[in-house]
Design an enzyme around this catalytic site. Sequence first.
Site, PDB file in Angstrom:
ATOM      1  N   LYS A 173       8.550   2.476  12.506  1.00  0.00           N
ATOM      2  CA  LYS A 173       7.760   3.005  13.628  1.00  0.00           C
ATOM      3  C   LYS A 173       8.466   2.716  14.947  1.00  0.00           C
ATOM      4  O   LYS A 173       8.514   3.570  15.840  1.00  0.00           O
ATOM      5  CB  LYS A 173       6.351   2.385  13.619  1.00  0.00           C
ATOM      6  CG  LYS A 173       5.483   2.947  12.489  1.00  0.00           C
ATOM      7  CD  LYS A 173       4.239   2.128  12.196  1.00  0.00           C
ATOM      8  CE  LYS A 173       3.529   2.718  10.962  1.00  0.00           C
ATOM      9  NZ  LYS A 173       2.437   1.903  10.452  1.00  0.00           N
ATOM     10  N   GLN A 198      -1.200  -3.246  11.794  1.00  0.00           N
ATOM     11  CA  GLN A 198      -0.697  -2.850  10.474  1.00  0.00           C
ATOM     12  C   GLN A 198      -1.652  -3.327   9.381  1.00  0.00           C
ATOM     13  O   GLN A 198      -1.971  -4.512   9.288  1.00  0.00           O
ATOM     14  CB  GLN A 198       0.712  -3.426  10.255  1.00  0.00           C
ATOM     15  CG  GLN A 198       1.363  -2.969   8.959  1.00  0.00           C
ATOM     16  CD  GLN A 198       1.615  -1.459   8.903  1.00  0.00           C
ATOM     17  OE1 GLN A 198       1.975  -0.836   9.904  1.00  0.00           O
ATOM     18  NE2 GLN A 198       1.394  -0.866   7.734  1.00  0.00           N
ATOM     19  N   ASP A 204      -4.292   4.877  15.506  1.00  0.00           N
ATOM     20  CA  ASP A 204      -4.534   5.066  14.077  1.00  0.00           C
ATOM     21  C   ASP A 204      -5.812   5.870  13.827  1.00  0.00           C
ATOM     22  O   ASP A 204      -6.077   6.268  12.696  1.00  0.00           O
ATOM     23  CB  ASP A 204      -4.677   3.697  13.383  1.00  0.00           C
ATOM     24  CG  ASP A 204      -3.556   3.441  12.394  1.00  0.00           C
ATOM     25  OD1 ASP A 204      -2.773   4.371  12.143  1.00  0.00           O
ATOM     26  OD2 ASP A 204      -3.470   2.314  11.878  1.00  0.00           O
TER      27      ASP A 204
END
Length: 302
Positions: A68, A112, A135
């Site tokens: 990322k 994460q 997200d």
Amino acid sequence: MTNQPASTDPNGFARTPGGAISMDGNRLRDEIVAELAATIVAAGSPAVCLATVLVGDDGPSQRYVRNKHVQAAKAGMLSRNEVLPADAGQARVEQVVSALAADPNVHGILVQSPLPAGYDEEAVLRLIPADKDVDGLTSESMGRLVRGLPGLVGCTPLGVMRLLERHAVPTRGRRAVVIGRSTLVGLPLSLLLARKGVDATVTIAHSRTADLVDVCRDADILVGAVGQPGLITAAHVKPGAAVIDVGISRTEAGIVGDVDFEAVQAVAGYITPMPGGTGPMTIACLLENTLTAARLLGAFPD
Ligand code: NAP
């Protein structure tokens, strides 16, 4: 046989040996990242910053996060990685996320997942402001999606939509079947496909669905978001359908999707390779979301 394309068509899309258009996520990710970089330069290069929070030393999570950051740099974005030991504790993780939430120089926050055992992930997610929720997982983001309000949508479902758009797969009035109903993938993707303007007629299938083959065979667009290797066979696929493989299973043979690629590519009109289909698109859309977040926060011109 590999998932590699055998030829290209006049539009430059690769085709599989069976003739299906290969929906190449690596290529599209590179295009999107280049477009984001150009957009940022054209706006005078204002700082756009993604922050990730990684707790513990899980190998795949470390690789995902590293990737990322590599792609963020290519997109001309700043990125910050907060790394905490597995035993940092709930309070410390919440403190770090709260600090990122309050920091005006940070536009996107990604924690994460999964956090190591023992952490309350929901409590951590609640600390992420909806406008920084790249997200798209918080209740506020999901609520905005349901209500059609401006906001951030999960990267994997958004990536599937981008694959369909870029390959000009018709959606209006078409039947879509999404196998899987998680809040991470299946449910938001079903909402996106059914949205006004996209206009598919959507069926959500899951582990209790009876006659899955019959349900799937009606689909012009068929998405596997399950995590069961080879669940979708040629028998599930309407000739010419677009088949999108989101599922990821790690087996001794390597990474395997929900779709029996070799059999299905001979029937489908479009198919995602695995790997190299939806995975790279998830990262591309994370960066797209980071720019959207900067816009929502008023830190980037519309
Ligand atoms: P999840 O929360 O475990 O959901 C899986 C869904 O599949 C559930 O709705 C489940 O039904 C359904 N299901 C299970 N067995 C089934 C069967 N035999 N037939 C029909 N449906 C069945 O998983 P997730 O988080 O949505 O992730 C799905 C897959 O996508 C995983 O393999 C994950 O690793 C992968 N993934 C890939 C990406 C990417 O970038 N490509 C990103 C995120 C996730 P019930 O609801 O009835 O249990």
